[in-house]
Design a protein around this motif. Sequence first.
Motif, PDB file in Angstrom:
ATOM      1  N   SER A   1       5.426   9.444  66.303  1.00 58.82           N
ATOM      2  CA  SER A   1       6.357  10.401  65.883  1.00 58.82           C
ATOM      3  C   SER A   1       7.728   9.425  66.043  1.00 58.82           C
ATOM      4  O   SER A   1       8.031   8.748  66.732  1.00 58.82           O
ATOM      5  CB  SER A   1       6.234  11.544  66.759  1.00 58.82           C
ATOM      6  OG  SER A   1       6.706  11.192  68.042  1.00 58.82           O
TER       7      SER A   1
ATOM      8  N   GLU B   1      10.008  13.466  62.085  1.00 60.03           N
ATOM      9  CA  GLU B   1      10.167  14.567  62.702  1.00 60.03           C
ATOM     10  C   GLU B   1      11.298  15.510  62.292  1.00 60.03           C
ATOM     11  O   GLU B   1      12.497  15.002  62.706  1.00 60.03           O
ATOM     12  CB  GLU B   1      10.064  14.908  64.240  1.00 60.03           C
ATOM     13  CG  GLU B   1       8.602  14.487  64.776  1.00 60.03           C
ATOM     14  CD  GLU B   1       8.352  14.564  66.296  1.00 60.03           C
ATOM     15  OE1 GLU B   1       7.431  15.155  66.611  1.00 60.03           O
ATOM     16  OE2 GLU B   1       9.415  14.374  67.029  1.00 60.03           O
TER      17      GLU B   1
ATOM     18  N   GLN C   1       7.720  15.684  58.808  1.00 59.07           N
ATOM     19  CA  GLN C   1       6.956  17.004  59.208  1.00 59.07           C
ATOM     20  C   GLN C   1       7.980  17.806  59.663  1.00 59.07           C
ATOM     21  O   GLN C   1       9.082  17.369  60.049  1.00 59.07           O
ATOM     22  CB  GLN C   1       6.190  16.880  60.716  1.00 59.07           C
ATOM     23  CG  GLN C   1       5.949  18.018  61.394  1.00 59.07           C
ATOM     24  CD  GLN C   1       5.261  17.958  62.989  1.00 59.07           C
ATOM     25  OE1 GLN C   1       4.224  18.041  62.995  1.00 59.07           O
ATOM     26  NE2 GLN C   1       6.217  17.457  63.732  1.00 59.07           N
TER      27      GLN C   1
ATOM     28  N   SER D   1      11.859  10.688  65.435  1.00 60.19           N
ATOM     29  CA  SER D   1      12.702  11.590  65.192  1.00 60.19           C
ATOM     30  C   SER D   1      14.084  10.795  65.063  1.00 60.19           C
ATOM     31  O   SER D   1      14.428   9.919  65.504  1.00 60.19           O
ATOM     32  CB  SER D   1      13.282  12.551  66.305  1.00 60.19           C
ATOM     33  OG  SER D   1      12.264  13.324  66.812  1.00 60.19           O
TER      34      SER D   1
ATOM     35  N   VAL E   1       9.856  20.904  61.511  1.00 59.48           N
ATOM     36  CA  VAL E   1       9.539  21.352  62.614  1.00 59.48           C
ATOM     37  C   VAL E   1      10.834  22.700  62.798  1.00 59.48           C
ATOM     38  O   VAL E   1      11.862  22.459  62.559  1.00 59.48           O
ATOM     39  CB  VAL E   1      10.202  20.497  64.027  1.00 59.48           C
ATOM     40  CG1 VAL E   1       9.636  20.977  65.374  1.00 59.48           C
ATOM     41  CG2 VAL E   1       9.409  19.283  63.726  1.00 59.48           C
TER      42      VAL E   1
ATOM     43  N   ARG F   1       0.248  21.481  61.380  1.00 51.98           N
ATOM     44  CA  ARG F   1       0.074  21.113  62.670  1.00 51.98           C
ATOM     45  C   ARG F   1      -0.212  22.447  63.462  1.00 51.98           C
ATOM     46  O   ARG F   1       0.674  23.387  63.390  1.00 51.98           O
ATOM     47  CB  ARG F   1       1.394  20.374  63.336  1.00 51.98           C
ATOM     48  CG  ARG F   1       1.451  20.160  64.746  1.00 51.98           C
ATOM     49  CD  ARG F   1       2.413  19.264  65.089  1.00 51.98           C
ATOM     50  NE  ARG F   1       3.090  19.486  66.280  1.00 51.98           N
ATOM     51  CZ  ARG F   1       3.835  18.685  67.044  1.00 51.98           C
ATOM     52  NH1 ARG F   1       3.998  17.195  66.685  1.00 51.98           N
ATOM     53  NH2 ARG F   1       4.469  18.778  68.258  1.00 51.98           N
TER      54      ARG F   1
ATOM     55  N   GLU G   1       5.540   9.299  61.588  1.00 50.54           N
ATOM     56  CA  GLU G   1       5.621  10.781  61.342  1.00 50.54           C
ATOM     57  C   GLU G   1       7.033  11.229  61.361  1.00 50.54           C
ATOM     58  O   GLU G   1       7.674  11.437  62.557  1.00 50.54           O
ATOM     59  CB  GLU G   1       4.679  11.843  61.960  1.00 50.54           C
ATOM     60  CG  GLU G   1       4.717  13.155  61.487  1.00 50.54           C
ATOM     61  CD  GLU G   1       4.112  14.158  62.222  1.00 50.54           C
ATOM     62  OE1 GLU G   1       2.805  14.579  61.798  1.00 50.54           O
ATOM     63  OE2 GLU G   1       4.298  14.337  63.521  1.00 50.54           O
TER      64      GLU G   1
ATOM     65  N   SER H   1       3.355   9.758  70.625  1.00 48.40           N
ATOM     66  CA  SER H   1       4.723  10.676  70.682  1.00 48.40           C
ATOM     67  C   SER H   1       5.976   9.463  71.173  1.00 48.40           C
ATOM     68  O   SER H   1       5.433   9.013  72.266  1.00 48.40           O
ATOM     69  CB  SER H   1       4.865  11.878  71.399  1.00 48.40           C
ATOM     70  OG  SER H   1       6.261  12.101  71.720  1.00 48.40           O
TER      71      SER H   1
ATOM     72  N   HIS I   1      -1.956  14.040  67.737  1.00 49.34           N
ATOM     73  CA  HIS I   1      -0.485  13.871  68.364  1.00 49.34           C
ATOM     74  C   HIS I   1      -0.500  13.807  69.837  1.00 49.34           C
ATOM     75  O   HIS I   1      -0.809  14.846  70.625  1.00 49.34           O
ATOM     76  CB  HIS I   1       0.409  14.847  67.669  1.00 49.34           C
ATOM     77  CG  HIS I   1       1.730  14.799  68.329  1.00 49.34           C
ATOM     78  ND1 HIS I   1       2.559  13.639  67.999  1.00 49.34           N
ATOM     79  CD2 HIS I   1       2.515  15.373  69.118  1.00 49.34           C
ATOM     80  CE1 HIS I   1       3.916  13.829  68.288  1.00 49.34           C
ATOM     81  NE2 HIS I   1       3.694  14.714  69.269  1.00 49.34           N
TER      82      HIS I   1
END
Length: 276
Positions: free
Chosen positions: A106, A143, A169, A108, A171, A225, A141, A83, A47
């Motif tokens: 990534s 988040e 993932q 979000s 977090v 991770r 991915e 990212s 990442h």
Amino acid sequence: MSKPCIICVAITGSVPRKSDNPAVPITMSEQVESTHAAYEAGASICHAHVRNDDETPSSDPEKFARLKEGLEAHCPGMILQFSTGGRSGAGKERGGMLSLRPDMASLSVGSNNFPTRVYENPPDLVDWLASEMLTYQIKPEIEAFDLSHIHQAAKMQADGRLAAPAYVQFVMGVKNAMPADRDVFDYYVRTMARLLPDSEWCAAGIGRHQIEVNEWSVAAGGHARTGLEDNVRLNRERLAPSNAALVTRVAEICAEHDRPVATPSQAREILGLRPA
């Protein structure tokens, strides 16, 4: 349990600096060298963020291109995940490197609080980033900083904004966001099984929570991770000497739970990615 565990190493992030831990890789050569050692220790996903010479975060596509070239040369087959986080840029600048076609990026899908600010992910920007990832055949991915983000990922997959199957993932441990709470973690796992039953998931713990969340994830059949982006210490007394040391710690947890560490080719197969 014989399911291979994918280890993702978050090598540098946007926040940790050399003053926090001298092992944090900042320059391009440091990042490539640190990632190579983590790759040798068992990490199959990198990442990646990029930095300026003064250690401030950047979203410069040219820097990402140089990093991608270096990692492909020195870590053959490793999954590269860029990212698109909001600390490195604003608006569509956050996805300016997606045309480089990394394996993953990534994403979000909702906003939440961070330690000193709001991490803003407005719906129009989320939709644009997701569409760019579809265009360039990049696997997001997701988040999940909040339970609602898992629900949003399921909705986006159902209506075609995300290609199936999703990869999510959890977090946990960011100050002012979701704490590292075992009951919440277990509910996240059940929510994934209910809403996204064909999807894989991993988990990240921030700071001192990294090791406990690694243990929960490996034991529950998920992926893990680690890395200096999330945590600069081995324990209360010692700084982590490298990203590789943190990866080695996860590999040891995998051995305790009779789970092999996924090779890059196995990780690509599990996640449905194109061969290297």
